[in-house]
Enzyme design. Structure first.
Site, PDB file in Angstrom:
ATOM      1  N   HIS A 170      98.302 -14.695  70.987  1.00  0.00           N
ATOM      2  CA  HIS A 170      97.932 -13.505  70.226  1.00  0.00           C
ATOM      3  C   HIS A 170      97.424 -13.917  68.859  1.00  0.00           C
ATOM      4  O   HIS A 170      98.033 -14.746  68.192  1.00  0.00           O
ATOM      5  CB  HIS A 170      99.136 -12.574  70.060  1.00  0.00           C
ATOM      6  CG  HIS A 170      99.774 -12.245  71.366  1.00  0.00           C
ATOM      7  ND1 HIS A 170     100.602 -13.142  72.008  1.00  0.00           N
ATOM      8  CD2 HIS A 170      99.638 -11.187  72.192  1.00  0.00           C
ATOM      9  CE1 HIS A 170     100.982 -12.606  73.154  1.00  0.00           C
ATOM     10  NE2 HIS A 170     100.400 -11.446  73.303  1.00  0.00           N
ATOM     11  N   LYS A 187      97.087 -14.889  79.342  1.00  0.00           N
ATOM     12  CA  LYS A 187      96.813 -13.623  78.634  1.00  0.00           C
ATOM     13  C   LYS A 187      96.504 -13.919  77.176  1.00  0.00           C
ATOM     14  O   LYS A 187      97.230 -14.648  76.517  1.00  0.00           O
ATOM     15  CB  LYS A 187      98.032 -12.714  78.725  1.00  0.00           C
ATOM     16  CG  LYS A 187      98.013 -11.507  77.812  1.00  0.00           C
ATOM     17  CD  LYS A 187      98.990 -10.434  78.256  1.00  0.00           C
ATOM     18  CE  LYS A 187     100.405 -10.865  78.291  1.00  0.00           C
ATOM     19  NZ  LYS A 187     101.118 -10.610  77.000  1.00  0.00           N
TER      20      LYS A 187
HETATM   21  O1  LIG Z   1     100.287  -9.365  75.053  1.00  0.00           O
HETATM   22  C1  LIG Z   1     100.263  -8.156  75.098  1.00  0.00           C
HETATM   23  C2  LIG Z   1      99.018  -7.379  74.958  1.00  0.00           C
HETATM   24  C3  LIG Z   1      99.112  -6.426  73.799  1.00  0.00           C
HETATM   25  O2  LIG Z   1      99.202  -7.179  72.605  1.00  0.00           O
HETATM   26  C4  LIG Z   1      97.875  -5.555  73.722  1.00  0.00           C
HETATM   27  O3  LIG Z   1      96.987  -5.873  72.885  1.00  0.00           O
HETATM   28  O4  LIG Z   1      97.810  -4.568  74.484  1.00  0.00           O
HETATM   29  C5  LIG Z   1     100.340  -5.559  73.942  1.00  0.00           C
HETATM   30  C6  LIG Z   1     101.625  -6.382  74.060  1.00  0.00           C
HETATM   31  O5  LIG Z   1     102.723  -5.518  74.259  1.00  0.00           O
HETATM   32  C7  LIG Z   1     101.517  -7.363  75.192  1.00  0.00           C
HETATM   33  O6  LIG Z   1     102.666  -8.211  75.215  1.00  0.00           O
END
Ligand SMILES: O=C1C[C@@](O)(C(=O)O)C[C@@H](O)[C@@H]1O
EC number: 4.2.1.10
Length: 230
Positions: A121, A146
Protein backbone atom coordinates in the site's frame (compact mmCIF):
# COMPACT_ATOMS: atom_id res chain seq x y z
CA UNK A 1 -22.28 -14.06 -13.27
CA UNK A 2 -19.94 -11.34 -12.11
CA UNK A 3 -16.25 -11.78 -12.86
CA UNK A 4 -14.80 -9.44 -10.26
CA UNK A 5 -15.19 -10.64 -6.66
CA UNK A 6 -16.57 -8.11 -4.19
CA UNK A 7 -14.80 -7.83 -0.83
CA UNK A 8 -16.47 -5.86 1.98
CA UNK A 9 -14.31 -4.73 4.92
CA UNK A 10 -15.62 -5.09 8.48
CA UNK A 11 -14.01 -2.58 10.84
CA UNK A 12 -14.91 -3.13 14.48
CA UNK A 13 -13.46 -0.70 17.04
CA UNK A 14 -14.86 -2.54 20.06
CA UNK A 15 -15.47 -6.30 20.47
CA UNK A 16 -19.07 -5.51 21.37
CA UNK A 17 -19.56 -3.98 17.88
CA UNK A 18 -19.83 -7.51 16.48
CA UNK A 19 -23.24 -8.01 18.10
CA UNK A 20 -24.65 -5.19 15.95
CA UNK A 21 -23.36 -6.65 12.68
CA UNK A 22 -26.22 -8.10 10.64
CA UNK A 23 -24.84 -10.77 8.33
CA UNK A 24 -27.86 -10.39 6.06
CA UNK A 25 -26.33 -7.05 5.00
CA UNK A 26 -23.49 -9.05 3.41
CA UNK A 27 -25.69 -11.21 1.21
CA UNK A 28 -24.17 -11.67 -2.27
CA UNK A 29 -20.74 -10.51 -1.04
CA UNK A 30 -17.91 -12.75 -2.21
CA UNK A 31 -15.54 -12.14 0.70
CA UNK A 32 -15.58 -10.43 4.07
CA UNK A 33 -12.40 -8.62 5.00
CA UNK A 34 -11.88 -8.44 8.74
CA UNK A 35 -9.81 -5.28 9.08
CA UNK A 36 -8.67 -6.40 12.53
CA UNK A 37 -6.22 -3.52 12.88
CA UNK A 38 -9.03 -1.38 14.29
CA UNK A 39 -8.77 -3.47 17.48
CA UNK A 40 -5.93 -4.11 19.91
CA UNK A 41 -3.96 -7.33 19.63
CA UNK A 42 -5.67 -8.60 22.77
CA UNK A 43 -9.18 -7.76 21.56
CA UNK A 44 -8.52 -9.42 18.20
CA UNK A 45 -7.78 -12.69 19.96
CA UNK A 46 -10.76 -12.30 22.29
CA UNK A 47 -13.11 -11.64 19.37
CA UNK A 48 -11.70 -14.13 16.86
CA UNK A 49 -13.82 -17.19 17.82
CA UNK A 50 -17.04 -15.13 17.72
CA UNK A 51 -16.09 -13.36 14.48
CA UNK A 52 -15.31 -16.57 12.59
CA UNK A 53 -18.43 -18.23 14.01
CA UNK A 54 -20.61 -15.30 12.89
CA UNK A 55 -19.13 -15.35 9.38
CA UNK A 56 -18.76 -19.15 9.18
CA UNK A 57 -20.74 -19.18 5.90
CA UNK A 58 -18.50 -16.58 4.28
CA UNK A 59 -14.96 -16.54 2.93
CA UNK A 60 -12.97 -14.30 5.28
CA UNK A 61 -9.82 -12.34 4.46
CA UNK A 62 -8.03 -11.50 7.69
CA UNK A 63 -6.11 -8.24 7.49
CA UNK A 64 -3.77 -6.54 9.95
CA UNK A 65 -3.12 -3.20 8.22
CA UNK A 66 -0.09 -1.65 9.88
CA UNK A 67 0.45 2.03 10.52
CA UNK A 68 3.26 2.07 7.93
CA UNK A 69 0.82 0.97 5.23
CA UNK A 70 -2.12 3.19 6.14
CA UNK A 71 -3.62 1.12 8.96
CA UNK A 72 -3.96 1.33 12.72
CA UNK A 73 -1.80 -1.34 14.31
CA UNK A 74 1.93 -1.51 14.93
CA UNK A 75 3.41 -4.86 15.90
CA UNK A 76 6.88 -6.29 16.12
CA UNK A 77 7.70 -8.92 13.49
CA UNK A 78 7.43 -11.56 16.21
CA UNK A 79 3.99 -10.41 17.39
CA UNK A 80 2.70 -9.93 13.82
CA UNK A 81 3.68 -13.51 12.95
CA UNK A 82 2.35 -14.93 16.22
CA UNK A 83 -1.01 -13.22 15.73
CA UNK A 84 -1.34 -14.52 12.17
CA UNK A 85 -0.44 -18.02 13.33
CA UNK A 86 -3.19 -17.90 15.97
CA UNK A 87 -5.74 -16.58 13.46
CA UNK A 88 -4.81 -19.36 11.02
CA UNK A 89 -6.15 -21.87 13.57
CA UNK A 90 -9.64 -20.50 12.66
CA UNK A 91 -9.00 -21.46 9.02
CA UNK A 92 -9.70 -18.12 7.30
CA UNK A 93 -9.96 -18.34 3.51
CA UNK A 94 -7.15 -15.78 3.17
CA UNK A 95 -4.73 -13.73 5.24
CA UNK A 96 -3.13 -10.48 4.13
CA UNK A 97 0.64 -10.14 4.55
CA UNK A 98 2.32 -6.81 3.87
CA UNK A 99 5.28 -7.91 1.77
CA UNK A 100 7.54 -4.87 2.18
CA UNK A 101 6.72 -4.31 5.85
CA UNK A 102 6.42 -7.84 7.23
CA UNK A 103 7.85 -9.98 4.46
CA UNK A 104 9.72 -12.24 6.90
CA UNK A 105 6.35 -13.48 8.17
CA UNK A 106 5.70 -14.82 4.66
CA UNK A 107 8.65 -17.16 4.84
CA UNK A 108 7.51 -18.48 8.22
CA UNK A 109 4.04 -19.15 6.76
CA UNK A 110 5.08 -20.67 3.43
CA UNK A 111 2.89 -23.70 4.18
CA UNK A 112 -0.14 -21.40 3.92
CA UNK A 113 0.85 -19.86 0.57
CA UNK A 114 -2.55 -20.72 -0.93
CA UNK A 115 -4.20 -18.54 1.73
CA UNK A 116 -1.83 -15.60 1.49
CA UNK A 117 -2.71 -12.32 -0.23
CA UNK A 118 0.58 -10.47 -0.48
CA UNK A 119 -0.09 -6.75 -0.26
CA UNK A 120 1.57 -3.39 -0.73
CA UNK A 121 0.00 0.00 0.00
CA UNK A 122 1.25 3.45 -0.88
CA UNK A 123 -0.97 6.32 0.21
CA UNK A 124 1.42 8.93 -1.23
CA UNK A 125 1.98 7.95 -4.86
CA UNK A 126 2.25 5.30 -7.52
CA UNK A 127 5.91 4.29 -7.12
CA UNK A 128 7.98 4.31 -10.29
CA UNK A 129 9.10 0.75 -9.54
CA UNK A 130 5.55 -0.62 -9.17
CA UNK A 131 5.94 -3.25 -11.90
CA UNK A 132 9.18 -4.44 -10.31
CA UNK A 133 7.45 -4.65 -6.93
CA UNK A 134 4.53 -6.59 -8.40
CA UNK A 135 6.87 -9.05 -10.12
CA UNK A 136 8.87 -9.55 -6.91
CA UNK A 137 5.64 -10.24 -5.02
CA UNK A 138 4.37 -12.58 -7.75
CA UNK A 139 7.56 -14.63 -7.49
CA UNK A 140 6.56 -15.62 -3.96
CA UNK A 141 3.80 -17.76 -5.49
CA UNK A 142 1.01 -16.90 -3.05
CA UNK A 143 -2.72 -16.96 -3.80
CA UNK A 144 -2.84 -13.33 -4.84
CA UNK A 145 -0.79 -10.16 -5.08
CA UNK A 146 -2.59 -6.96 -4.10
CA UNK A 147 -1.52 -3.35 -4.43
CA UNK A 148 -3.35 -0.17 -3.48
CA UNK A 149 -1.58 3.00 -4.59
CA UNK A 150 -2.39 6.70 -4.71
CA UNK A 151 -2.53 8.28 -8.17
CA UNK A 152 -1.37 11.86 -8.62
CA UNK A 153 -2.57 12.19 -12.21
CA UNK A 154 -4.94 10.49 -14.66
CA UNK A 155 -1.97 8.82 -16.35
CA UNK A 156 -1.16 7.02 -13.07
CA UNK A 157 -4.60 5.41 -13.13
CA UNK A 158 -4.29 4.36 -16.76
CA UNK A 159 -0.74 3.10 -16.18
CA UNK A 160 -1.91 0.91 -13.26
CA UNK A 161 -4.69 -0.52 -15.40
CA UNK A 162 -2.25 -1.33 -18.22
CA UNK A 163 0.31 -2.87 -15.85
CA UNK A 164 -2.44 -5.02 -14.31
CA UNK A 165 -3.61 -6.13 -17.76
CA UNK A 166 -0.09 -6.95 -18.93
CA UNK A 167 0.78 -8.99 -15.81
CA UNK A 168 -2.54 -10.83 -15.92
CA UNK A 169 -1.98 -11.80 -19.57
CA UNK A 170 1.53 -12.98 -18.70
CA UNK A 171 0.98 -14.70 -15.35
CA UNK A 172 -2.76 -15.31 -14.96
CA UNK A 173 -5.52 -13.99 -12.73
CA UNK A 174 -3.46 -13.45 -9.59
CA UNK A 175 -3.46 -9.67 -9.29
CA UNK A 176 -5.68 -7.33 -7.31
CA UNK A 177 -4.94 -3.68 -7.97
CA UNK A 178 -6.57 -0.40 -7.22
CA UNK A 179 -5.76 3.26 -7.50
CA UNK A 180 -7.12 4.96 -4.41
CA UNK A 181 -8.95 8.26 -4.04
CA UNK A 182 -11.61 9.73 -6.31
CA UNK A 183 -9.18 9.80 -9.22
CA UNK A 184 -8.69 6.05 -8.94
CA UNK A 185 -12.33 5.01 -8.77
CA UNK A 186 -12.46 3.53 -12.26
CA UNK A 187 -9.91 0.90 -11.22
CA UNK A 188 -12.42 -0.49 -8.73
CA UNK A 189 -14.91 -1.53 -11.40
CA UNK A 190 -12.65 -2.23 -14.40
CA UNK A 191 -11.51 -5.72 -13.50
CA UNK A 192 -13.24 -7.09 -16.61
CA UNK A 193 -10.74 -5.08 -18.65
CA UNK A 194 -7.60 -5.15 -16.50
CA UNK A 195 -7.91 -8.62 -14.98
CA UNK A 196 -7.89 -7.34 -11.38
CA UNK A 197 -9.64 -10.17 -9.50
CA UNK A 198 -11.21 -8.44 -6.50
CA UNK A 199 -12.64 -5.04 -5.59
CA UNK A 200 -13.18 -3.63 -2.09
CA UNK A 201 -16.56 -1.97 -1.52
CA UNK A 202 -17.91 -0.14 1.53
CA UNK A 203 -21.03 -1.11 3.47
CA UNK A 204 -20.84 1.22 6.47
CA UNK A 205 -17.60 3.14 5.97
CA UNK A 206 -14.63 3.22 3.58
CA UNK A 207 -11.58 1.25 4.65
CA UNK A 208 -9.57 3.22 2.09
CA UNK A 209 -10.15 6.41 0.10
CA UNK A 210 -12.16 6.12 -3.09
CA UNK A 211 -14.06 2.92 -2.33
CA UNK A 212 -17.50 2.75 -3.88
CA UNK A 213 -20.51 1.61 -1.86
CA UNK A 214 -21.44 -2.06 -1.97
CA UNK A 215 -24.73 -1.10 -3.64
CA UNK A 216 -23.06 0.93 -6.41
CA UNK A 217 -20.36 -1.67 -6.89
CA UNK A 218 -22.95 -4.41 -7.34
CA UNK A 219 -24.97 -2.29 -9.76
CA UNK A 220 -22.00 -1.25 -11.88
CA UNK A 221 -20.43 -4.71 -12.00
CA UNK A 222 -23.81 -6.22 -12.89
CA UNK A 223 -24.01 -3.77 -15.79
CA UNK A 224 -20.41 -4.21 -16.94
CA UNK A 225 -19.96 -7.93 -16.33
CA UNK A 226 -23.41 -9.51 -16.62
CA UNK A 227 -22.90 -11.04 -20.08
CA UNK A 228 -19.26 -12.02 -19.68
CA UNK A 229 -18.57 -15.65 -20.52
CA UNK A 230 -16.70 -17.50 -17.77
O1 LIG B 1 -5.66 -3.68 0.68
C1 LIG B 1 -6.81 -3.31 0.71
C2 LIG B 1 -7.41 -2.48 -0.35
C3 LIG B 1 -7.93 -1.18 0.21
O2 LIG B 1 -6.83 -0.43 0.69
C4 LIG B 1 -8.63 -0.38 -0.86
O3 LIG B 1 -8.00 0.56 -1.40
O4 LIG B 1 -9.81 -0.69 -1.14
C5 LIG B 1 -8.88 -1.46 1.35
C6 LIG B 1 -8.23 -2.30 2.46
O5 LIG B 1 -9.19 -2.58 3.46
C7 LIG B 1 -7.67 -3.58 1.89
O6 LIG B 1 -6.96 -4.29 2.90
Amino acid sequence: MRRTKIVVPVMLTEPSDLERVNINDYEDVDLIEWRADFLSEEDILILAPQFFEKFKDFKVLFTLRTVREGGNIQLSEKKYLALLQKILTYNPAYIDIEYFTHGRALHQLAAFADKIVLSYHNFEEVPTDLTKRLLKMHQEKTAYVKVAVMPGHECDVLDLMQITRDLTLEYGEKFITMAMGELGRLTRISGYLTGSCWTFASLTAESAPGQLSLQHTRQILDLLESDLTE
